[in-house]
Motif scaffolding. Structure first.
Motif, short mmCIF file in Angstrom:
data_model
loop_
_atom_site.label_atom_id
_atom_site.label_comp_id
_atom_site.label_asym_id
_atom_site.label_seq_id
_atom_site.Cartn_x
_atom_site.Cartn_y
_atom_site.Cartn_z
N VAL A 1 0.84 -1.19 0.00
CA VAL A 1 0.00 0.00 0.00
C VAL A 1 0.88 1.25 0.00
O VAL A 1 0.62 2.22 -0.72
N VAL B 1 2.08 2.25 -3.39
CA VAL B 1 1.04 2.92 -4.16
C VAL B 1 0.93 4.37 -3.72
O VAL B 1 0.88 5.29 -4.55
N VAL B 2 0.93 4.60 -2.43
CA VAL B 2 0.77 5.96 -1.89
C VAL B 2 1.96 6.83 -2.27
O VAL B 2 1.80 8.00 -2.59
N THR C 1 -5.05 1.45 -3.49
CA THR C 1 -4.51 0.96 -2.23
C THR C 1 -5.28 -0.27 -1.75
O THR C 1 -4.69 -1.21 -1.22
#
Length: 138
Positions: A38, A41-42, A54
């Motif tokens: 995650v 992705v962020v 996410t």
């Protein structure tokens, strides 16, 4: 109260009619790896559809790490295929399988420590009853 009970055995989840997966119990290492997925992705440049991406990263990473066996999963010709990272990704690309895995595996893993029985304790400080602001009935 958190209820501690070791879960070391893998178990089966029915994802679709005729499709089931055997999964390892969620571990700290699995959850941290999913968090890292995650995080990637962020930290990326593209912030469009961030919540969507996410969620896909979290569920996908946990599926890759948890699924150890399956039944009822085959290639385009219906020939059974092995559990591989690529094949797990293909399975998670199917909405119904993704949603069921999220519901049956990911959500319980994320909420396990948040279970509460009955009312929670009052916050520190006064526990005096609040004053009523309602007008008494005539």
């Amino acid at each position: 109260m958190i209820k501690l009970a070791p879960i070391s055995e893998s178990y089966w989840l029915d994802l679709l009619p005729g499709v089931r997966v055997r999964v390892k119990p969620a571990s700290v290492a699995m959850m941290l790896a999913a968090r890292e997925a995650v995080g990637k992705v962020v930290r990326g440049d593209d912030q469009e559809d961030l919540e969507l991406r996410t969620n896909i990263a979290l569920v996908g990473e946990l599926a890759r790490r948890a699924i150890v066996e399956w039944e009822g999963v085959g290639d385009a010709d219906g020939v059974p295929i092995a559990v591989t990272l690529e094949n797990v990704d293909l399975l998670m690309g199917e909405w119904v399988a993704f949603d069921r895995f999220d519901t049956l595996y990911v959500t319980p893993a994320l909420t396990r420590g948040a279970e509460k029985n009955g009312s929670s304790n009052s916050p520190p400080g006064t526990s005096a009853e609040a004053t009523s602001t309602a007008t008494p009935a005539a």
